[in-house]
Write a protein that holds these residues in place. Structure first.
Motif, short mmCIF file in Angstrom:
data_model
loop_
_atom_site.label_atom_id
_atom_site.label_comp_id
_atom_site.label_asym_id
_atom_site.label_seq_id
_atom_site.Cartn_x
_atom_site.Cartn_y
_atom_site.Cartn_z
N MET A 140 0.84 -1.26 -0.03
CA MET A 140 -0.05 0.01 0.08
C MET A 140 0.88 1.36 -0.21
N ARG A 186 -7.40 5.89 1.91
CA ARG A 186 -7.67 5.92 3.21
C ARG A 186 -7.08 7.15 4.13
N ASP A 228 -2.38 5.42 -1.86
CA ASP A 228 -3.51 4.76 -1.33
C ASP A 228 -3.83 5.11 0.09
N LEU A 275 -13.95 -9.97 1.76
CA LEU A 275 -13.95 -8.64 2.17
C LEU A 275 -13.25 -7.72 1.39
N VAL A 276 -11.71 -8.16 1.23
CA VAL A 276 -10.87 -7.23 0.60
C VAL A 276 -11.57 -7.24 -1.09
N LEU A 277 -11.83 -8.34 -1.59
CA LEU A 277 -12.47 -8.28 -2.99
C LEU A 277 -13.37 -7.32 -3.14
N GLU A 278 -14.55 -7.19 -2.28
CA GLU A 278 -15.77 -6.51 -2.23
C GLU A 278 -15.36 -5.14 -2.12
N GLU A 279 -14.40 -4.91 -1.23
CA GLU A 279 -13.61 -3.41 -1.17
C GLU A 279 -13.31 -2.86 -2.35
N ARG A 280 -12.35 -3.73 -3.11
CA ARG A 280 -11.77 -3.41 -4.21
C ARG A 280 -12.85 -3.10 -5.33
N GLN A 311 -12.37 -13.50 4.51
CA GLN A 311 -11.32 -12.71 4.62
C GLN A 311 -10.88 -12.00 3.15
N GLU A 312 -10.90 -13.09 2.29
CA GLU A 312 -10.42 -12.50 1.01
C GLU A 312 -11.85 -11.84 0.23
#
Length: 550
Positions: free
Chosen positions: A1, A99, A69, A431-436, A428-429
């Motif tokens: 990041m 962020r 980022d 959640l990361v993908l949905e944010e992306r 967990q993966e």
């Protein structure tokens, strides 16, 4: 990041090392979290109550261009203490997918923005009240509550504990002699303009070390400004004449007069420079000279009184020294420095009607020659097309990535429904993908509006619009609007002495010209600043298609 740091300290009274301290602490946290440090944005000796800070604005621009980022700061009040600015920053960073993290509060959310923004605003208000209370107490002790005025020196004092005692003043005899000279000459009948010219001729430094001006001497009696209105010269310290409010549109402080009952006055006879009879003589002459030149303005609000009276007001500058050209008689304008200070050799004047007619003729016939403007348009369009191709390629790459992310999300959902799936790691993966996914959707749907195209025939359209404005100036019902539109096209009118004549250079705002030619009051699809950046990118910094000589 990718991480950047924002650091700031408020005033020159604080240590410059404060910036380095903030950066060191923030870099330590960045390294702990394994982020990639890029660089730091720093604003030195600038209040957090305003968003008009160079590095702060550069931070917003970098976020818009997706250069990083995450933004890291020591605390939220380093970024701003203003509720509106904090909320605006948070919205812009979130929209850009960036962020915001502070060492004091952690990752910033809407809750932090609401609570901390309110707390910081209350802190500023409380600080202002405490500062005002402390200054009032200092004035009532006979000490200065503000800056150093001409005629006095600062007295350095310390209390029994070695702490500095502020506000002490003593008479500066050399400067006091100049003050006495000014009062004596004015009482004897000399004008402030002549007094200023003679002081400059004798090479006597002014209050700020520069040249004297008539306004420095005459000032404003209601505000207590100017040498002739400073009551400290008769041993009377007056404080709290003015209060300052910040214009929310520009961030600049504007002074306003306080009511008389809010003034704080204290006798300080040891600081008297002018005897009472001389002061009274000056006040009497000021009263006799005071004229009511605009009785029609008495019942109008202040914003109505500030409207420019002439087409060139505030725009005409001397080409010799850069001072303003000001009204010196009923119909003549001349260099203010030459007339008021005697420091400019340009004594050439110009009639108002002559200059206004030259400006209108220049706007109609000599701005944007069609052949040069057509060449400019071709180069401009070529560069805009190149930029659009790059934007389209980047947008297509984001759409492709979005497709891959969405396919992976569907696959994870399918796997989770199976009996032996590793649910915890997959969630967990997910959640990361949905944010992306959310970031990519915002970026794809929020493509900036493309820069407006410039038609090669726009120069002719522009001249037609100027003709209409010229006609509108002659009509009392449309004069005001036409007056403001023409002024908006002019950035500066420079009057250059040359062979005992004035050469007139007119400089205009190209973005405003394009907007006028397109029939709008503002450039559509791109701000004036944005269009100017596009033009510089195409034609180079030195290209000035809207500057010409008359």
């Amino acid at each position: 990041m990718r991480a950047v740091i924002y650091a700031r300290y408020s005033s020159e009274l604080q240590r410059d090392a404060s910036i380095e301290d903030q950066i060191r602490l923030c870099r330590r946290r960045i390294e702990q979290d394994g982020w990639q440090y890029l660089h730091a944005y720093t604003d030195r000796a600038i209040s957090g109550a305003s968003a008009l800070r160079p590095a702060y604005q550069a931070l917003l621009e970098g976020a818009r261009r997706a250069e990083f980022d995450i933004v890291v700061a020591e605390a939220l009040d380093r970024l701003s203490r203003d509720q509106e600015d904090i909320a605006g920053l948070f919205k812009r960073l979130r929209f850009a997918g960036v962020r915001l993290f502070t060492l004091a509060e952690g990752e910033i959310t809407e809750l932090h923005v609401g609570l901390k923004g309110t707390m910081n605003a209350l802190f500023l208000k409380d600080l202002a009240e405490k500062t005002r209370r402390g200054l009032e107490g200092r004035v009532r002790e006979g000490r200065s509550g503000g800056g150093l005025c001409f005629g006095y020196d600062v007295v350095r004092e310390h209390d029994a504990r070695g702490e500095p005692i502020h506000g002490g003043r003593k008479v500066n005899e050399a400067e006091a002699a100049t003050v006495r000279r000014i009062f004596a000459e004015f009482a004897a009948g000399k004008s402030p303009r002549r007094i200023a010219a003679e002081l400059n001729r004798d090479r006597i430094a002014g209050p700020r070390g520069g040249e004297w001006d008539a306004s420095t001497i005459n000032g404003n009696a209601a505000r207590g400004t100017g040498i002739l209105n400073n009551e400290l010269y008769i041993g009377r310290l007056v404080w709290n004449r003015l209060r300052y409010v910040k214009d929310p549109a520009t961030g600049k402080r504007i002074s306003r007069l306080n009511d008389p009952d809010r003034l704080v006055a204290q006798d300080v006879p040891e600081l008297r420079i002018i005897p009472q009879d001389r002061w009274d003589a000056v006040k009497e002459r000021q009263r006799l000279l005071k004229r009511d030149t605009r009785p029609d303005l008495h019942d109008k609000p202040f914003w109505a009184r500030q409207r420019p009276r002439f087409l060139i007001t505030g725009l005409a500058k001397c080409g010799e020294c850069g001072s303003s050209y000001v009204k010196i008689s009923a119909n003549l304008f001349g260099c203010a420095a030459a007339r008021n200070r005697g420091t400019c050799s340009n004594r050439l004047n110009i009639r108002l009607d002559t200059l206004e007619q030259m400006i209108l003729d220049g706007l109609r016939h000599r701005l944007m020659p069609p052949d040069l403007f057509k060449t400019f348009c071709e180069e401009f369009h070529r560069e805009v097309n190149r930029i659009r191709m790059n934007e389209n390629a980047a947008s297509e790459a984001k759409r492709n990535e979005l497709g891959r992310v969405e396919r992976r999300i569907r696959r994870i959902v399918e796997v989770i429904t199976e009996d032996d799936a590793p649910v915890r790691s997959l969630k967990q993966e997910l959640l990361v993908l949905e944010e992306r996914q959310r970031q990519l959707q915002e970026e794809v749907t929020a493509r900036e509006v493309s820069a407006p195209l410039i038609h090669p025939n726009l120069a002719e359209v522009y001249r037609q619009q100027i003709e209409l404005l010229h006609d509108a100036l002659q009509d009392s019902s449309t004069r005001d609007e036409a007056f403001e539109l023409i002024r908006s096209l002019i950035d500066e009118i420079r009057l250059v002495p040359e062979n005992d004549k004035l050469r007139v250079e007119l400089r205009g705002e190209l973005a405003g010209i394009l907007a006028l030619a397109a029939g709008r009051k503002k450039p559509g699809g791109l701000s004036a600043a944005g269009l100017a950046e596009q033009i510089k990118m195409v034609a180079g910094e030195g290209f000035e298609p809207s500057t010409f000589r008359l």
